[in-house]
Each structure stands twice: as C-alpha cells, then as structure tokens.
Design a protein around this motif. Sequence first.
Motif, short mmCIF file in Angstrom:
data_model
loop_
_atom_site.label_atom_id
_atom_site.label_comp_id
_atom_site.label_asym_id
_atom_site.label_seq_id
_atom_site.Cartn_x
_atom_site.Cartn_y
_atom_site.Cartn_z
N GLY A 153 2.70 11.16 13.43
CA GLY A 153 3.50 11.61 12.31
C GLY A 153 3.45 10.71 11.08
N VAL A 154 2.71 9.59 11.16
CA VAL A 154 2.63 8.65 10.03
C VAL A 154 1.27 8.80 9.35
N PRO A 155 1.22 9.03 8.04
CA PRO A 155 -0.06 9.18 7.35
C PRO A 155 -0.91 7.91 7.45
N VAL A 156 -2.18 8.07 7.87
CA VAL A 156 -3.08 6.92 7.95
C VAL A 156 -4.32 7.11 7.08
N GLN A 157 -4.54 8.34 6.59
CA GLN A 157 -5.71 8.55 5.74
C GLN A 157 -5.48 9.75 4.83
N LEU A 158 -5.84 9.57 3.55
CA LEU A 158 -5.88 10.67 2.59
C LEU A 158 -7.35 10.96 2.33
N GLU A 159 -7.81 12.14 2.69
CA GLU A 159 -9.22 12.52 2.57
C GLU A 159 -9.41 13.44 1.37
N ASP A 160 -10.13 12.94 0.38
CA ASP A 160 -10.38 13.67 -0.87
C ASP A 160 -11.88 13.96 -0.92
N ARG A 161 -12.28 15.22 -0.69
CA ARG A 161 -13.69 15.54 -0.42
C ARG A 161 -14.25 16.56 -1.42
N PRO A 205 0.39 7.00 -8.09
CA PRO A 205 1.71 7.47 -7.63
C PRO A 205 1.61 8.70 -6.73
N GLN A 206 0.71 9.64 -7.06
CA GLN A 206 0.57 10.84 -6.22
C GLN A 206 0.01 10.48 -4.85
N GLN A 207 -1.00 9.62 -4.80
CA GLN A 207 -1.56 9.21 -3.52
C GLN A 207 -0.54 8.48 -2.68
N ALA A 208 0.24 7.61 -3.31
CA ALA A 208 1.29 6.89 -2.58
C ALA A 208 2.31 7.85 -2.00
N ARG A 209 2.66 8.88 -2.75
CA ARG A 209 3.62 9.88 -2.25
C ARG A 209 3.06 10.61 -1.04
N LEU A 210 1.79 11.00 -1.10
CA LEU A 210 1.17 11.73 0.01
C LEU A 210 1.02 10.85 1.25
N THR A 216 2.88 -0.01 -4.92
CA THR A 216 2.51 -1.42 -5.13
C THR A 216 1.80 -2.00 -3.91
N GLN A 217 1.70 -1.25 -2.82
CA GLN A 217 1.05 -1.73 -1.61
C GLN A 217 -0.43 -1.39 -1.64
N PRO A 218 -1.30 -2.29 -1.17
CA PRO A 218 -2.75 -2.08 -1.27
C PRO A 218 -3.27 -1.06 -0.27
N CYS A 219 -4.42 -0.49 -0.60
CA CYS A 219 -5.12 0.46 0.27
C CYS A 219 -6.57 0.04 0.43
N LEU A 220 -7.18 0.50 1.51
CA LEU A 220 -8.61 0.41 1.69
C LEU A 220 -9.21 1.77 1.34
N LEU A 221 -10.16 1.77 0.44
CA LEU A 221 -10.83 3.00 0.03
C LEU A 221 -12.25 2.99 0.58
N LEU A 222 -12.53 3.93 1.48
CA LEU A 222 -13.88 4.12 2.00
C LEU A 222 -14.50 5.32 1.29
N MET A 223 -15.56 5.09 0.54
CA MET A 223 -16.24 6.19 -0.14
C MET A 223 -17.56 6.46 0.58
N ARG A 224 -17.75 7.71 0.98
CA ARG A 224 -18.93 8.08 1.76
C ARG A 224 -19.70 9.19 1.07
N HIS A 240 -6.86 4.61 2.91
CA HIS A 240 -6.04 4.16 4.04
C HIS A 240 -5.02 3.12 3.59
N PRO A 241 -3.74 3.25 3.93
CA PRO A 241 -2.81 2.14 3.69
C PRO A 241 -3.29 0.91 4.46
N ALA A 242 -3.47 -0.20 3.77
CA ALA A 242 -4.05 -1.39 4.41
C ALA A 242 -3.19 -1.92 5.54
#
Length: 260
Positions: A153-161, A205-210, A216-224, A240-242
């Motif tokens: 139930g906790v978001p671990v990845q936002l996939e924008d494809r 802000p939108q990504q943080a909400r989703l 203000t918290q860092p993320c890891l962005l994997l671009m494929r 991904h929230p780091a």
Amino acid sequence: MAPASPTRAKARNAPRPAEGSPVALYQQVKDHVARRIQDGSWKAGDRLPSENELVLQFGISRMTVNRALRELAEQGRIVRVAGVGSFVAEGKPQSTLLQIANLASEIRQRGHDYSCKVLGVERVAASMEVAAALDLGTGESVFHSLCVHLEDGVPVQLEDRYVNPRIVPDFIDQDFAQLQPSEFLVRNVPYDQMEHVVDAVLPTPQQARLLEMEPTQPCLLLMRRTWNRGTPVTLVRCLHPASRYRLGCRIRADGNPVFG
C-alpha cells in the motif's frame, strides 16, 4: 566532594568520537544508532531507546537527540511513530540495473503485497525531448502512460512511460487493469538493446503527491530506453523515493550479471 550526577555519569559512558576528530553531538547519536543497526544489535522492527533515554545516555539536550532521530528517519534508517517511539526500518529493497526488473515479482518474492494504479493511458504529441529519445518528429503522435506501483500500500515507484506507436500500435487498446503497461511490453514486444541512466533528483509537487512523500525529500530517477533492431521502442522514467528503494547489481569480471 559531591558525587557526580546520574546524567553526567551516563554521559561519560556514552560512545565518544576518536581523539582529534570532533563530531557534532547530534552526529554522535546518529553514528551510535547506525552502528547498532549495522552490526545487527538492533534489527528491523526493533524499538530504539526513547528520546529521554538517549538524552540521559549522551548527556545532551532533547532537541539535539530529536534532530538525530529526524535525520535518521529522513534517510530511511528508522521509522518514527508519534506517541509510540522510533523503530528500525526494514532494509530498502534493491532492483537490478542490468535487466528490466519485474517489480511485481520482486515485491511478491519478499512476501509483500503488490498493487498498481494506472493513472492514465493516452495518445499525446511528442515533446522535443520525447521525440528525440524515440526518433520521432516533434509533435508526432506517441502513447503515454502513468502508473504508481505500491508495496504493502506504500508507493515505491512512479512510472512515466512513452511508447513508439510505430512499434507498438495496439498499446493504447490494451486492458491495463489486467496487465500493467511494463509487463505487457516485456511479454509482447521484443528488444535487443537497453539503456539505463540513474540520477538523484527532487520530485515535482505533483510527483511528490502521487508518491505520498515530501517534495523536499530526494528520489532516485531511473531513465530507461529500449530498442528493437535499431528503432526505439519505449522511453520510461521510473521515480523512486530514495528512502524506500535502491538500485544496484552484481556482475562478474567479464561483465555478465550474477543472479541469485
């Protein structure tokens, strides 16, 4: 001579930095907690000493202890529960960089519940960046999907494809309630090349909400990007929230991955 107070006595017994290398008081607390977690003295789910206990142990102010615990929580090392206490966080799951990971399988193999929210699938005009990545003309039609992947139930990845309609013309016609976009592509669209690029970023802000996190918290962005016979198939940004996720891999000296 008056006996030393209990607070001062405990402060003398608290871990201290090495001679000649002064360390901020809050950092001493952080280092102490991190060492106990690292050496296995405190395991995932264990309750940490209370703020008052750490105040007595180190002979420092509650504000200083609070800062140390707050920063440990922001780094994902501990979890703080208001009115209950602080607990050792579970280790962050790790996903490989040398293959296209099946996030659903990874989460289920850990014995956790996986779910995916498909927020939208649409045909859009390619921006300059997307067009360049997929070898299309700016403004040319391209498919776009947005999903949030959750673990327990906790978001671990936002996939924008973005998907090249020349290669996958039926992408937009799929029932993604049954099979989420990334799994559909892996099962049905062959690829012979893959590119991974990882960046440390702050979410919009939108990504943080989703992702249900602070902006203000860092993320890891994997671009494929993937290719089939020299033609780009898809461009995807996985955010991904780091504090909840990490990326890594193990390889042999010949460059081949080690699995298991």
